[in-house]
Enzyme design. Structure first.
Site, short mmCIF file in Angstrom:
data_model
loop_
_atom_site.label_atom_id
_atom_site.label_comp_id
_atom_site.label_asym_id
_atom_site.label_seq_id
_atom_site.Cartn_x
_atom_site.Cartn_y
_atom_site.Cartn_z
N LYS A 286 -26.54 -5.73 4.19
CA LYS A 286 -25.33 -4.95 4.41
C LYS A 286 -24.32 -5.23 3.29
O LYS A 286 -23.76 -4.32 2.71
CB LYS A 286 -24.74 -5.32 5.78
N GLU B 122 -29.28 -15.75 -0.40
CA GLU B 122 -30.74 -15.82 -0.26
C GLU B 122 -31.38 -14.50 -0.69
O GLU B 122 -32.34 -14.47 -1.47
CB GLU B 122 -31.13 -16.12 1.20
N GLY C 118 -24.45 -6.74 11.34
CA GLY C 118 -25.80 -7.07 10.86
C GLY C 118 -26.78 -7.30 12.00
O GLY C 118 -27.91 -6.80 12.00
N ARG C 119 -26.35 -8.02 13.03
CA ARG C 119 -27.26 -8.35 14.13
C ARG C 119 -27.45 -7.18 15.10
O ARG C 119 -28.19 -7.30 16.08
CB ARG C 119 -26.79 -9.61 14.85
N GLU D 239 -24.45 -15.89 17.41
CA GLU D 239 -23.53 -15.48 16.34
C GLU D 239 -22.38 -14.64 16.94
O GLU D 239 -21.27 -14.67 16.45
CB GLU D 239 -24.28 -14.68 15.26
N HIS E 82 -46.25 -25.49 28.27
CA HIS E 82 -46.95 -26.70 27.83
C HIS E 82 -46.11 -27.48 26.85
O HIS E 82 -46.63 -28.26 26.06
CB HIS E 82 -48.32 -26.32 27.24
N LYS F 115 -20.97 -20.43 3.67
CA LYS F 115 -21.21 -19.65 2.44
C LYS F 115 -20.21 -20.04 1.36
O LYS F 115 -20.53 -20.11 0.19
CB LYS F 115 -21.09 -18.14 2.72
#
Ligand code: F6P
Length: 535
Positions: free
Chosen positions: A210, A216, A270-271, A356, A387, A500
């Protein structure tokens, strides 16, 4: 008006819930089930192909009434309306959060800053369909003339988790033999592993960001661009790179041609962006018709959320129950266990969405708040979790509610018993958590399992595009309900921004000795240790 200005915990409705929780803490769900054979039918709700069973919770009719009263007094109906109508619900950034418009299959006009965004959305979707058709019919070819066989999504957070999770979830609906790969972290091993699996001449790289400035993503994109240019010359951009971004100028500056840039907008978080062009890998996998189904499933959930009364509204019930546990039972963590291999990446997706969105300590007005918000979301595909961590749910000292996502049918072989065993595994966990150990006479000792541990079951007929769309929208709205009650802004993420901002300084400390002196001793100590190891 005066009631709206009260602090959340000062509301009479909040205090009534606090008192009620004291009474509820001394009761056992097991007794409620033996006294009331209708408990399942009273506390379950269906919409579309999704059934919520919330009968195994530490609650009764009064709990639901009191929770709905709280929702009303804090103005949840008004807040839901504001969300759908494009008010600036992301008030700290002064913008709406209109992911619901992306899946409005009626294309009803809706305006942001005087612009009808329904038209922008339709245009973007049309562009997605065209590119998908070109790739599927092999009209879109690489620089050496090969058709595209590999799609590599370069993105992180919401620009990664949604497309990655959904392409895994809907693999059975693939309409092409394209291979999908995802590069998110900056760890070079990730990049190398993916590059080894692809034929670069037959690969389309989708740079999803976005902001088009996430470290990254931009570092990986640059590395891949250099690698591609080394292999196939300087003119690889047009046939091998697509950008999905709200910062088209930055994508153009990287050399991506305008026709390869797909829009995203400020008003999509974004999410919450899987419904936009960020969903392009999904459309490439399942085709436009299935993608439309995916949107339609979410739209149906939106309608349910907007119109159902709170006591029968699935996202509202889930949101209110989580408030009940977090704020009145001191719950700090909630688990999610999808009993579906196809949904094995569902938990990290919801983890980002919920943590977030609602990990906040200031109110919408910016004042410090003093009640818990958000919770740790964790979990694992069933029955792996059984488990591993379920022991603590059954016998540990922490109360951890869990959502089981159970599936009726898979798209593969339903005649064998495995699906029945998988379903039974999840259901038996919910039963065990609720009733505890009842087959031993002595209710103590190491085998004692107390029960009375809450869970929800979300049952989907099958994992198909429509149901997946509905499931994701359901959790989005659950998160919205929580944020609305807590009076926080669920659509910003200022906490993430701090990390950031600090990163460039740390990098500088590694590169220049003089900078280390400015860092705190723990940071400086670790940098020195890192440098020693690197020597
Ligand atoms: O982690 C913060 C965040 O901004 C997420 O909200 C977002 O999904 C992710 O980074 C990626 O951001 P972008 O799409 O701008 O690269």
């Amino acid at each position: 008006m005066t009631t709206l200005m009260k602090n959340l915990t000062e509301h009479r409705e909040w205090q009534a819930l606090a008192e009620h929780s004291h009474e509820m803490k001394h009761q056992h769900m097991r007794d409620w089930f033996s006294q009331d054979p209708q408990r399942f039918s009273r506390f379950s709700q269906k919409t579309g192909h999704l059934l919520l069973d919330y009968s195994r919770n530490l609650m009764n009719d009064q709990t639901i009434t009191l929770l709905c009263d709280l929702a009303n007094v804090v103005g949840l109906p008004r807040k839901i309306k504001a969300l759908f109508e494009g008010e600036a619900v992301n008030s700290s950034e002064n913008r709406p959060a209109l992911h619901t418009a992306l899946r409005d299959i009626t294309h009803t006009p809706i305006f942001v800053d005087g612009e009808n965004i329904a038209e922008l959305i339709t245009e973007a979707q049309e562009k997605m369909r065209q590119v998908v058709a070109q790739i599927h019919t092999h009209q879109w070819i690489g620089v050496t003339g090969k058709p595209i066989r590999h799609i590599v999504n370069i993105g992180i957070g919401g620009s990664y988790l949604g497309p990655m999770m959904c392409t895994q979830a809907l693999k059975d609906f693939a309409v092409s033999d394209l291979q999908f790969h995802f590069i998110s972290t900056i760890d070079q091993s990730h990049l190398q592993d993916v590059l080894q699996q692809i034929d670069p001449a037959a690969t389309l790289f989708i740079i999803s960001s976005k902001s088009f400035s996430t470290l990254e993503t931009m570092t990986n994109a640059q590395a891949i661009l250099t690698w591609m240019k080394d292999k196939h010359g300087p003119h690889v951009l047009e046939q091998h790179f697509i950008a999905i971004t709200a910062a088209s100028d930055k994508a153009e500056a990287l050399g991506i041609p305008q026709q390869n840039i797909f829009p995203l907008w400020d008003w999509v978080g974004g999410r919450y962006s899987i419904w936009s062009a960020i969903g392009l890998p999904l459309m490439l996998m399942i085709g436009p018709a299935h993608f439309d189904e995916f949107l339609a499933g979410a739209y149906e959930m939106d309608q349910h959320f907007r119109t159902a009364d709170f006591a029968h509204n699935i996202p509202v019930i889930l949101g209110l129950l989580s408030i009940w546990y977090i704020n009145f039972f001191g719950v700090a963590a909630q688990a999610i266990a999808p009993y579906s291999y196809r949904l094995r990446h569902f938990v990290p997706y919801i983890q980002q969405a919920e943590m977030e969105s609602n990990g906040k300590c200031v109110s919408a007005k910016g004042d410090r708040i003093h009640y818990p918000t958000g919770s740790v979301i964790f979990g694992e595909e069933g029955s792996n979790g059984q488990h591993a961590y379920h022991q603590l749910l059954h016998q540990g000292q922490h109360l951890i509610p869990i959502d089981f996502i159970l599936i009726g049918k898979t798209e593969t072989d339903n005649d064998n018993e495995q699906q029945a065993i998988l379903f039974a595994s999840g259901l038996s966990q919910a039963q065990a958590l609720m009733q505890g150990r009842i087959d031993i006479s002595e209710p103590s000792g190491h085998q004692m399992v107390p029960g009375n541990r809450p869970s929800n079951i979300l049952f989907l007929d099958r994992v198909n595009p429509r149901n997946l769309g509905a499931l994701l929208a359901l959790y989005e709205h659950k998160i919205f309900v929580q944020g609305a009650i807590w009076d926080i802004v669920s659509f910003d993420q200022w906490g993430v921004e701090l990390g950031k901002q600090l990163l460039p300084n740390i990098l500088r400390c590694i590169q220049e000795e003089a900078w280390v002196e400015q860092a705190d001793s723990a940071t400086a100590g670790m940098i020195q240790h890192y440098k020693q190891v690197k020597r």
